[in-house]
Structures are given as C-alpha cells and as structure tokens.
Design a protein around this motif. Sequence first.
Motif, PDB file in Angstrom:
ATOM      1  N   THR A 246      48.281  53.421  43.091  1.00 11.92           N
ATOM      2  CA  THR A 246      48.039  53.056  44.420  1.00 11.92           C
ATOM      3  C   THR A 246      47.456  51.731  44.360  1.00 11.92           C
ATOM      4  N   TRP A 247      47.027  51.230  45.697  1.00 13.35           N
ATOM      5  CA  TRP A 247      46.334  49.998  45.660  1.00 13.35           C
ATOM      6  C   TRP A 247      44.995  49.967  45.018  1.00 13.35           C
ATOM      7  N   LYS A 248      44.536  51.360  44.915  1.00 15.29           N
ATOM      8  CA  LYS A 248      43.111  51.719  44.376  1.00 15.29           C
ATOM      9  C   LYS A 248      43.026  51.372  42.614  1.00 15.29           C
ATOM     10  N   THR A 249      44.266  51.826  42.293  1.00 12.91           N
ATOM     11  CA  THR A 249      44.663  51.635  40.883  1.00 12.91           C
ATOM     12  C   THR A 249      44.688  50.244  40.404  1.00 12.91           C
ATOM     13  N   PHE A 250      45.441  49.467  41.329  1.00 12.70           N
ATOM     14  CA  PHE A 250      45.560  48.173  40.797  1.00 12.70           C
ATOM     15  C   PHE A 250      44.182  47.295  40.978  1.00 12.70           C
ATOM     16  N   LEU A 251      43.334  47.787  42.097  1.00 15.05           N
ATOM     17  CA  LEU A 251      42.158  47.213  42.264  1.00 15.05           C
ATOM     18  C   LEU A 251      41.245  47.441  41.060  1.00 15.05           C
ATOM     19  N   LEU A 252      41.147  48.507  40.650  1.00 20.35           N
ATOM     20  CA  LEU A 252      40.250  48.921  39.322  1.00 20.35           C
ATOM     21  C   LEU A 252      40.811  48.196  38.278  1.00 20.35           C
ATOM     22  N   LEU A 253      42.066  48.145  37.944  1.00 21.27           N
ATOM     23  CA  LEU A 253      42.556  47.196  36.921  1.00 21.27           C
ATOM     24  C   LEU A 253      42.262  45.880  37.001  1.00 21.27           C
ATOM     25  N   GLY A 254      42.442  45.216  38.142  1.00 20.98           N
ATOM     26  CA  GLY A 254      41.954  44.084  38.383  1.00 20.98           C
ATOM     27  C   GLY A 254      40.279  43.631  38.066  1.00 20.98           C
ATOM     28  N   ILE A 255      39.592  44.547  38.683  1.00 20.77           N
ATOM     29  CA  ILE A 255      38.125  44.271  38.589  1.00 20.77           C
ATOM     30  C   ILE A 255      37.684  44.404  37.165  1.00 20.77           C
ATOM     31  N   THR A 256      38.013  45.495  36.335  1.00 21.30           N
ATOM     32  CA  THR A 256      37.800  45.518  35.083  1.00 21.30           C
ATOM     33  C   THR A 256      38.323  44.538  34.168  1.00 21.30           C
ATOM     34  N   LEU A 257      39.572  44.011  34.447  1.00 16.37           N
ATOM     35  CA  LEU A 257      39.853  42.708  33.915  1.00 16.37           C
ATOM     36  C   LEU A 257      39.304  41.492  34.091  1.00 16.37           C
ATOM     37  N   VAL A 258      39.006  41.226  35.408  1.00 18.81           N
ATOM     38  CA  VAL A 258      38.053  40.079  35.497  1.00 18.81           C
ATOM     39  C   VAL A 258      36.824  40.171  35.051  1.00 18.81           C
ATOM     40  N   CYS A 259      36.074  41.473  35.038  1.00 16.74           N
ATOM     41  CA  CYS A 259      34.698  41.438  34.653  1.00 16.74           C
ATOM     42  C   CYS A 259      34.763  41.211  33.131  1.00 16.74           C
ATOM     43  N   GLY A 260      35.829  41.803  32.493  1.00 12.22           N
ATOM     44  CA  GLY A 260      36.073  41.844  31.205  1.00 12.22           C
ATOM     45  C   GLY A 260      36.060  40.459  30.594  1.00 12.22           C
ATOM     46  N   VAL A 261      36.813  39.632  31.203  1.00  8.51           N
ATOM     47  CA  VAL A 261      37.192  38.217  30.850  1.00  8.51           C
ATOM     48  C   VAL A 261      36.034  37.504  30.817  1.00  8.51           C
ATOM     49  N   LEU A 262      35.111  37.610  32.184  1.00 10.94           N
ATOM     50  CA  LEU A 262      34.067  37.017  32.298  1.00 10.94           C
ATOM     51  C   LEU A 262      32.939  37.354  31.710  1.00 10.94           C
TER      52      LEU A 262
END
Length: 321
Positions: A246-262
């Motif tokens: 769902t959109w929540k899954t994609f949101l969680l993927l995006g948040i963890t990805l951005v936070c991890g890279v930064l």
Amino acid sequence: MNVILILRIFLTAAGVLFLLGDINAYVRQKLTDTIGLLWAFVSVALILTGVVSVPGAREEEYLVVLLLAVCLLELLLGWQYGRQKKYLMCDELFTYTSSNNAEIQAFDMPLNEWLDRDWFLSQSTVTEGHAFDYAIPYRNQEADVHPPFYYFLMHTLSSLVPGKLSIPAGVGLNLCFLWGSTILLYLVTKEIFGSRRIGLLVSALFGISYGAMNMILFVRMYAMFAFLLLAHVYVYQRLVEKRELTWKTFLLLGITLVCGVLTHYYFILPACFLAVWYFVKFWMQKRWKEECGYHVTLELSAVAALAIFPTMWQHIFNDYR
C-alpha cells in the motif's frame, strides 16, 4: 507454598545474583574473558528458567519478557562500560566537533602545537547562543565526508548540556539504537526461521556480544546505521514479501531509505542490492503496478535525500573518500 514455585523464584534470584557478578567480571577483564561470557550465559539461562516456567502465560508472552530482559542486560552492560570510558578516539572527537562547533571543522585543528583540555572543550561543546542550532552540524558535514543526520541527534543531546562534552550522551544514543536493533533482529530472524525462540536466541547473542558493546561505546554513527538498515530490511520482509504493498509500505520504504542514506553513504550499497532483487522479482512475477510504485518510491527517495543534503552528490562522486 508450591515447591515448584519456590524453585522458580530461587532460579530467578540466582540468575540475577550471577548476573551482577558477571558485570563485575566483564569490567575486570575488559570484555576479553571467555569465562566471563560463559557466566553471562549461565546467568541468563537461570533467569529464563525461573521466569519462563511461570504457569498460566503463553509462549509469546514469555518471549516478550525475555526480549525485554535482554534489553535490560544491554543497559546494565552499557552503563558499566560507559562509566569506564575515559578517552575519545580522534573520530569520536570529530563527532562532537562536527556536531557542535560553530567556528572550525574538526579536521582544521592546528597541527604541531600543544592543545590543552580547555581548547578541546571549547571546540567540541555547544557554546552560548548556539544551542539547537542545526545549521552547525549541517554546515560542518558539508565540509566533511559524511551525511548529517547522526550529527543532528548528537547536537540535540549536546545542546541539553551546553559547555560540557558528554560522553554518556553519545553512549546513551547508541544504546537506544542497539535496543531498536535487538528488537528488529528478533523480528527479522523470527520471520526468516518461523520461530520466535530462534529469533530470541539470535537477538540475545547479538545484543550482549563484544561487537554490540563496542558499537555503543564508539561514539559514531554505526549503531544508528545498523538500526536503520534492519528497519529497511524488515519493511521488505514484513510488508513487501507478504504483498501488502500500500502507500504506507512505500512511505516506510522511502523513510528508512532516506534516513539510512543521510546517516551513512554505505547504506546505498545494501539498498541497491535489495532494489535490484525486487525489480527483477516484480518483473518475473509480472506485478507491473507494484513495479511502477516501487520505482517511483526509489526515485522520490533519491530526490528527497539530494534535496535535504545536496552536497552528498559531491561527497559520493567527487570526494577523496
């Protein structure tokens, strides 16, 4: 009173007493005594024997209590070792300087001259008028080789004690990430093996290991990196693998990805491997709608990370590191 209940109480109490002795043994042997490690496992086993056998509770409840006990053990060990930390390796000093110094970057320190304690404190602590000034770590990391998220957190904690270099703040922050990693490792392992007990065993072995203790005592971003990577993996495992896209899954993927890279650029490497795997998997299974959503999520995450910290492009592709 029931004899079995008395025995259980005795085993739990014995485990606690052994555990207190283990902590002292750890302190004396500087984490290198194998016998001390064995005593630690004996202590935990006694505690588990006493607690787990309490009648009327379900296995899931047992394991939740035991996972909390592992986190408590991590707290005790981290507190003991943190109390003994008396010096900072140069990279740890850079952590405080990059997080808090409004005037000079850590790697611009004068060379070939004596710098006393007061000079180092003046360079590595939050000075008057600069508490919660997040432009400081942001600007310093633009001149450094690492992204800024961990330094934001360190600056926040340092701002609570201006003028003081707080080693407990750095160790405590890493301990919080270790707790999160322990819980996530339990969840990830439980999903892989389909067994809560194996999940508890793996997370316990990791949580009280030399590597885990070293990770929390070393005031750098690696404990945060480990937590975010496990969180990223768990989103894939818990939601993507079960087709709950769902959109929540994609949101969680995006948040963890951005936070991890930064937090650390090395996060990009495992993230890329995962991305390639799931691109191929969605393509093979002809899940075109999910493939598109996944593709958009990764692209938006990259744009978000670059928008937050544009210097990362220079760091990754043109910097000496």
